[in-house]
Design an enzyme around this catalytic site. Structure first.
Site, short mmCIF file in Angstrom:
data_model
loop_
_atom_site.label_atom_id
_atom_site.label_comp_id
_atom_site.label_asym_id
_atom_site.label_seq_id
_atom_site.Cartn_x
_atom_site.Cartn_y
_atom_site.Cartn_z
N CYS A 175 -29.59 12.84 -52.88
CA CYS A 175 -29.71 14.28 -53.11
C CYS A 175 -28.69 14.76 -54.13
CB CYS A 175 -29.65 15.04 -51.79
SG CYS A 175 -30.24 16.75 -51.95
N HIS A 213 -33.85 12.81 -48.82
CA HIS A 213 -32.86 12.39 -47.82
C HIS A 213 -33.38 11.17 -47.06
CE1 HIS A 213 -29.84 15.53 -48.21
NE2 HIS A 213 -30.85 16.31 -48.56
N GLU A 248 -31.80 9.50 -44.89
CA GLU A 248 -31.32 9.59 -43.50
C GLU A 248 -32.14 10.55 -42.65
OE1 GLU A 248 -29.18 12.96 -45.55
OE2 GLU A 248 -29.96 11.00 -46.11
#
Length: 192
Positions: A76, A174, A176
């Site tokens: 990001c 993202h 994650e």
């Protein structure tokens, strides 16, 4: 050892948790020696470009990041700071990727927030991933398409969802927060 770059980014803990779930040891650090000695470096990011670059420069991390030889993954804001410059705060970036980061045009809902899929992917980073797979985005700024683009998405316009040059990889989404797809991309990076 996996080093996660500490520079007051908002998603550091969630990236650390994702790496640990995959069975890897990791540290969150802004220590130059630890970053240089790590097997891999992850450059996370949720925040504002100008203040993030100020922190990196104050700690000398801008020089360290550009000169590491092991694989680096920007996430990001990490991707955006690895580019030449960002319209966010007229911020000069690290210049690893020769591309500008621009603000999405005001003809739609900004930020681009939610799930999206790829138009194209082309890299070992996406082994086992399909263009139909969805990844999670939260961003108001985007990297333009360029020679280093390895994945492309569309939101209001086509943009670089991922970049790669030499040992530097970066994703706008993202990993994650992208479920099994993001986990696979992290696994692929950690296996490089």
């Amino acid at each position: 050892m996996i080093a996660i770059l500490k520079y007051n980014a908002g998603n550091t803990k969630s990236v650390q948790n994702a790496i640990q779930r995959l069975g890897y040891e990791c540290i969150v650090t802004d220590d130059t020696a630890q970053l240089q000695a790590a097997d891999k470096v992850i450059f996370p990011g949720v925040g504002e470009a100008g203040s993030a670059m100020e922190y990196l420069k104050a700690k000398g991390l801008d020089v360290v990041i550009k000169n590491v030889k092991q694989p680096v993954l920007g996430i990001c804001l990490g991707l955006q700071l690895m580019c030449t410059a960002s319209e966010e705060g007229a911020t000069e970036g690290l210049g690893i990727f020769d591309v500008l980061v621009k603000k999405f045009p005001p003809r739609g809902i900004v930020p681009h927030m939610g799930w999206n899929n790829f138009n194209t992917i082309n890299s070992p980073l996406f082994k086992g991933i399909s263009i139909e797979d969805n990844i999670y985005f939260v961003h108001s700024y985007y990297a333009e398409l360029c020679n280093d683009t390895i994945a492309q998405c569309d939101y209001l316009l086509p943009f670089s969802a991922a970049l790669q040059k030499d040992n530097f990889y970066a994703v706008q989404f993202h990993t994650e927060k992208s479920g099994a797809v993001g986990e696979q991309i992290l696994k692929n990076f950690l296996a490089l």
